[in-house]
Design a protein around this motif. Structure first.
Motif, PDB file in Angstrom:
ATOM      1  N   ILE A 172       0.199  -7.440   8.389  1.00 29.26           N
ATOM      2  CA  ILE A 172       1.345  -7.525   9.311  1.00 29.26           C
ATOM      3  C   ILE A 172       2.040  -6.172   9.434  1.00 29.26           C
ATOM      4  CG2 ILE A 172       1.802  -9.965   8.818  1.00 29.26           C
ATOM      5  CD1 ILE A 172       4.344  -8.158   7.262  1.00 29.26           C
ATOM      6  N   SER A 173       2.729  -5.990  10.569  1.00 30.47           N
ATOM      7  CA  SER A 173       3.534  -4.791  10.782  1.00 30.47           C
ATOM      8  C   SER A 173       4.952  -5.217  11.147  1.00 30.47           C
ATOM      9  CB  SER A 173       2.961  -3.941  11.919  1.00 30.47           C
ATOM     10  OG  SER A 173       3.884  -2.909  12.270  1.00 30.47           O
ATOM     11  N   GLY A 218       0.826  -1.198   0.000  1.00 34.35           N
ATOM     12  CA  GLY A 218       0.000   0.000   0.000  1.00 34.35           C
ATOM     13  C   GLY A 218       0.860   1.248   0.000  1.00 34.35           C
TER      14      GLY A 218
HETATM   15  C1  LIG Z   1       1.785   7.041   6.883  1.00 29.26           C
HETATM   16  N1  LIG Z   1       0.541   6.712   6.196  1.00 29.26           N
HETATM   17  C2  LIG Z   1      -0.648   7.174   6.930  1.00 29.26           C
HETATM   18  C3  LIG Z   1      -0.971   6.315   8.139  1.00 29.26           C
HETATM   19  C4  LIG Z   1      -1.092   4.849   7.733  1.00 29.26           C
HETATM   20  C5  LIG Z   1       0.167   4.410   6.970  1.00 29.26           C
HETATM   21  C6  LIG Z   1       0.428   5.290   5.803  1.00 29.26           C
HETATM   22  C7  LIG Z   1       1.679   4.863   5.076  1.00 29.26           C
HETATM   23  N2  LIG Z   1       1.526   3.518   4.559  1.00 29.26           N
HETATM   24  C8  LIG Z   1       0.774   3.218   3.477  1.00 29.26           C
HETATM   25  C9  LIG Z   1       0.837   1.841   3.274  1.00 29.26           C
HETATM   26  C10 LIG Z   1       1.671   1.288   4.273  1.00 29.26           C
HETATM   27  C11 LIG Z   1       2.094  -0.009   4.586  1.00 29.26           C
HETATM   28  C12 LIG Z   1       2.905  -0.220   5.699  1.00 29.26           C
HETATM   29  C13 LIG Z   1       3.285   0.867   6.502  1.00 29.26           C
HETATM   30  C14 LIG Z   1       4.059   0.638   7.753  1.00 29.26           C
HETATM   31  N3  LIG Z   1       4.409   1.666   8.548  1.00 29.26           N
HETATM   32  N4  LIG Z   1       5.031   1.163   9.633  1.00 29.26           N
HETATM   33  C15 LIG Z   1       5.074  -0.178   9.579  1.00 29.26           C
HETATM   34  N5  LIG Z   1       5.625  -1.010  10.543  1.00 29.26           N
HETATM   35  C16 LIG Z   1       4.475  -0.550   8.370  1.00 29.26           C
HETATM   36  C17 LIG Z   1       4.397  -1.918   7.972  1.00 29.26           C
HETATM   37  N6  LIG Z   1       4.432  -3.062   7.748  1.00 29.26           N
HETATM   38  C18 LIG Z   1       2.900   2.172   6.173  1.00 29.26           C
HETATM   39  C19 LIG Z   1       2.085   2.371   5.067  1.00 29.26           C
END
Ligand SMILES: CN1CCCC[C@@H]1Cn1ccc2ccc(-c3n[nH]c(N)c3C#N)cc21
Length: 242
Positions: free
Chosen positions: A134-135, A112
């Motif tokens: 997942i994160s 994304g």
């Molecule tokens: C900042 N922006 C508005 C708030 C929501 C997120 C968005 C950015 N964004 C878009 C798609 C996407 C996918 C993963 C991640 C991600 N961030 N931190 C993690 N550990 C991640 C994983 N795994 C961030 C992402």
């Protein structure tokens, strides 16, 4: 194992062709395909995002483009696949998850951007296949691509034949629930800092004990949560005496 990655920034995944992963692809241990999501758009602007329902900042990735892309990508190979969607709101990606993924025949990653992917994409595919949100950690990135690089490396190194020395994966951090202790190599003394004598003793029992003690100390200091999560029988009498 086959890995597909769908992204609007295919170039971000170039590191998957380098070094250890590049060799795994070259030797056929790993088959990686990266797809540009915009290839499934039909408008002159190749739009993949739109304003969020309910208002709020930023844009959300449109479901119909993702649906067309994932339908085609999934149909390209009959092997059962797990769809993995990186998101800061996801379940923590751990070494245990890496081992679980390494047992999969196929992983499809949806990267994304913006504020994320319309939730209906996850909900739709979850009705017919395993889907994981997942994160990789408690911090916020700009998109999912870096997370995919992390996950693919953590998984690929566990595949038989990828690492030169399979003991590396078996003995690295988290494999026994503890952090890895300190490592040393030549010279024996560097800028007045000497290698711990026990490591040069040739006494393998003492060396193993010393390494275990340093790993326990480091884990207790930096990740007490991992100590608390150890199974009751994980620590022997010598461990507890530390
Ligand atoms: C900042 N922006 C508005 C708030 C929501 C997120 C968005 C950015 N964004 C878009 C798609 C996407 C996918 C993963 C991640 C991600 N961030 N931190 C993690 N550990 C991640 C994983 N795994 C961030 C992402």
């Amino acid at each position: 194992m086959r890995i597909d990655v769908v992204t609007i920034f295919p170039g971000y995944l170039a590191p998957l062709r380098e070094a250890l992963l590049g060799r795994a692809v070259g030797t056929g241990l790993l088959d990686i395909a990266v797809h540009d999501l915009r290839d499934w758009t039909h408008d002159v602007h190749q739009a993949v995002d739109d304003a969020p329902y309910g208002g709020g900042p930023g844009m959300v990735m449109r479901p119909h483009v993702w649906g067309e892309a994932l339908d085609d990508v999934l149909a390209a190979d009959p092997r059962p696949a797990r769809l993995v969607v990186p998101t800061p709101a996801g379940r923590p990606f751990t070494q245990a998850a890496a081992h679980a993924y390494a047992a999969q025949e196929r992983l499809v990653f949806a990267c994304g951007r913006y504020e994320g992917i319309d939730q209906r994409v996850v909900d739709h595919y979850a009705a017919s296949m395993p889907v994981d949100e997942i994160s990789i950690g408690d911090y916020v990135l700009v998109g999912g691509e870096v997370a995919v690089l992390v996950v693919v490396e953590a998984v690929a190194r566990l595949l038989p034949g990828v690492l030169g020395n399979p003991r590396s994966a078996a003995e690295d951090s988290f494999s026994d629930g503890l952090l890895e202790g300190p490592a040393y190599t030549r010279p024996e003394v560097w800028r007045g800092h000497a290698v711990p004598e026990v490591l040069r003793s040739g006494n393998h029992g003492a060396i193993a004990r010393w390494r275990r003690d340093r790993a326990l100390e480091r884990t207790a200091e930096r990740r007490p949560d991992l100590i608390a999560a150890l199974p009751p029988d994980a620590l022997d009498e010598a461990d507890r005496a530390l």
